[in-house]
Design a protein around this motif. Structure first.
Motif, mmCIF file in Angstrom:
data_model
loop_
_atom_site.group_PDB
_atom_site.id
_atom_site.type_symbol
_atom_site.label_atom_id
_atom_site.label_comp_id
_atom_site.label_asym_id
_atom_site.label_seq_id
_atom_site.Cartn_x
_atom_site.Cartn_y
_atom_site.Cartn_z
ATOM 1 N N LEU A 105 0.829 -1.211 0.000
ATOM 2 C CA LEU A 105 0.000 0.000 0.000
ATOM 3 C C LEU A 105 0.865 1.263 0.000
ATOM 4 O O LEU A 105 0.506 2.272 -0.630
ATOM 5 N N ILE A 106 1.997 1.195 0.678
ATOM 6 C CA ILE A 106 2.921 2.340 0.676
ATOM 7 C C ILE A 106 3.474 2.549 -0.744
ATOM 8 O O ILE A 106 3.535 3.682 -1.257
ATOM 9 N N ASP A 107 3.856 1.424 -1.393
ATOM 10 C CA ASP A 107 4.353 1.510 -2.765
ATOM 11 C C ASP A 107 3.251 2.021 -3.698
ATOM 12 O O ASP A 107 3.519 2.812 -4.632
ATOM 13 N N GLN A 112 1.282 6.106 -7.325
ATOM 14 C CA GLN A 112 0.154 6.946 -7.742
ATOM 15 C C GLN A 112 0.560 8.422 -7.734
ATOM 16 O O GLN A 112 0.178 9.196 -8.626
ATOM 17 N N ASN A 113 1.350 8.808 -6.727
ATOM 18 C CA ASN A 113 1.836 10.201 -6.687
ATOM 19 C C ASN A 113 2.788 10.476 -7.858
ATOM 20 O O ASN A 113 2.745 11.565 -8.475
ATOM 21 N N MET A 114 3.639 9.500 -8.158
ATOM 22 C CA MET A 114 4.565 9.657 -9.281
ATOM 23 C C MET A 114 3.800 9.724 -10.598
ATOM 24 O O MET A 114 4.142 10.514 -11.493
ATOM 25 N N LYS A 122 1.392 4.118 -16.613
ATOM 26 C CA LYS A 122 0.102 3.507 -16.268
ATOM 27 C C LYS A 122 0.276 2.025 -15.972
ATOM 28 O O LYS A 122 -0.427 1.472 -15.108
ATOM 29 N N ARG A 123 1.223 1.414 -16.619
ATOM 30 C CA ARG A 123 1.483 -0.001 -16.392
ATOM 31 C C ARG A 123 1.948 -0.249 -14.957
ATOM 32 O O ARG A 123 1.527 -1.218 -14.314
ATOM 33 N N VAL A 125 1.204 1.566 -12.395
ATOM 34 C CA VAL A 125 0.035 1.756 -11.520
ATOM 35 C C VAL A 125 -0.825 0.508 -11.528
ATOM 36 O O VAL A 125 -1.291 0.038 -10.470
ATOM 37 N N ASP A 126 -1.062 -0.065 -12.686
ATOM 38 C CA ASP A 126 -1.885 -1.260 -12.781
ATOM 39 C C ASP A 126 -1.243 -2.441 -12.054
ATOM 40 O O ASP A 126 -1.937 -3.242 -11.386
ATOM 41 N N GLU A 127 0.066 -2.549 -12.178
ATOM 42 C CA GLU A 127 0.766 -3.663 -11.512
ATOM 43 C C GLU A 127 0.660 -3.555 -9.996
ATOM 44 O O GLU A 127 0.401 -4.557 -9.310
ATOM 45 N N ILE A 128 0.853 -2.363 -9.451
ATOM 46 C CA ILE A 128 0.796 -2.213 -7.988
ATOM 47 C C ILE A 128 -0.626 -2.403 -7.465
ATOM 48 O O ILE A 128 -0.848 -2.970 -6.397
#
Length: 291
Positions: A105-107, A112-114, A122-123, A125-128
């Motif tokens: 969740l921290i990652d 998301q901020n980055m 976007k990839r 973001v989807d992976e995390i």
């Protein structure tokens, strides 16, 4: 003339004396007898009582063998420990997954901020997000294993309580204060559920059951004091008594009490409570005197 009046007075006195010599009711003493029975099966380890013994209430007087019950209980306790260890494994897995989720969740927040600053794709973001969803599903899956384990533990707890109840019922506890009238079993005998062990009755207060005619009903009431007499060596012995119960309906006179002619009469049963000084016994005949 004076001699005539004196003679008539004497006749009247004798007549009254004869009528007063007859009791108002006849009967026998009784007491509430309680038969104590076994509540378990097995060999009687000990039964410490004898006929005539006076027992206090809630007094342990015997024990039925509990060896098999004890062993069954120990087996259930061992099974519970085994199941409890499984529960610990589930809790450990859940704890590990929650720590992984916390880090993920921290990652997720960092990526998301980055991404908001065009520093991540976007990839990424989807992976995390996918990792977070997988961990949540894994936690749910592990938690579903807790329910059957907890149910199994609860089931064992119920079985243990059942055995505890059986062990308690293997203890022979005298329930009331009283005198042991009869003893039906002894140490080392095999008993079973419902089998009588001994009979006990409280003889401190005895009940005299007498029968009176319908005409006598108007002379008595519940709570009224009467005199009870029993046979003695020299003269009849008297006791104070209290009327505790009067039958609401008539019945035929019991055959064991009255003559053949009187057995056809309808009478009412009456119970008189008498404090026992040790002389009164169950079945002893006695008389009730209203006046």
């Amino acid at each position: 003339m004076k001699q005539v009046f004196a003679f008539l007075a004497l006749i009247n006195l004798v007549a009254c004396s004869k009528s007063s010599d007859k009791a108002d009711g006849y009967g026998n003493f009784e007491a509430t007898e309680v038969t104590i029975s076994a509540e378990a099966n097995g060999k009687i380890e000990y039964l410490n009582l004898e006929e005539g013994a006076i027992l206090a209430p809630n007094t342990p007087v015997g024990l039925i063998d509990t060896t098999q019950l004890y062993l069954s209980k120990q087996q259930l306790i061992a099974s519970k420990k085994t199941i409890a260890s499984k529960s610990q494994n589930v809790l450990s897995q859940t704890a590990v997954l929650k720590e992984q989720l916390k880090t993920t969740l921290i990652d997720q927040k960092r990526i998301q901020n980055m991404f908001a600053e065009n520093a991540a794709t976007k990839r990424q973001v989807d992976e995390i997000n996918g990792k977070v969803n997988v961990l949540n599903e894994q936690i749910k899956s592990v938690k579903t294993q807790e329910a059957p384990i907890n149910n199994e533990v609860n089931s064992i707890d119920v079985q243990i309580e059942k055995i505890n109840d059986q062990i308690n019922k293997s203890k022979i506890i005298n329930p009331i204060k009283g005198t042991v009238l009869s003893k039906y079993s002894d140490t080392n005998e095999i008993t079973s559920f419902g089998k009588p062990l001994y009979k006990i009755a409280n003889l401190d207060a005895m009940t005299l059951r007498v029968y009176i005619s319908e005409k006598q009903l108007t002379q008595i009431k519940i709570g009224q004091k009467v005199t009870v007499k029993i046979d003695s060596q020299e003269e009849m012995k008297s006791y104070p008594g209290t009327i505790a119960w009067i039958a609401s309906s008539a019945e035929f006179t019991p055959k064991i009490i009255q003559t053949k002619e009187e057995r056809a009469n309808l009478v009412y049963a009456v119970k008189v409570t008498v404090k026992n000084d040790g002389s009164l016994k169950i079945g002893m005949p006695a008389e009730m005197w209203i006046q």
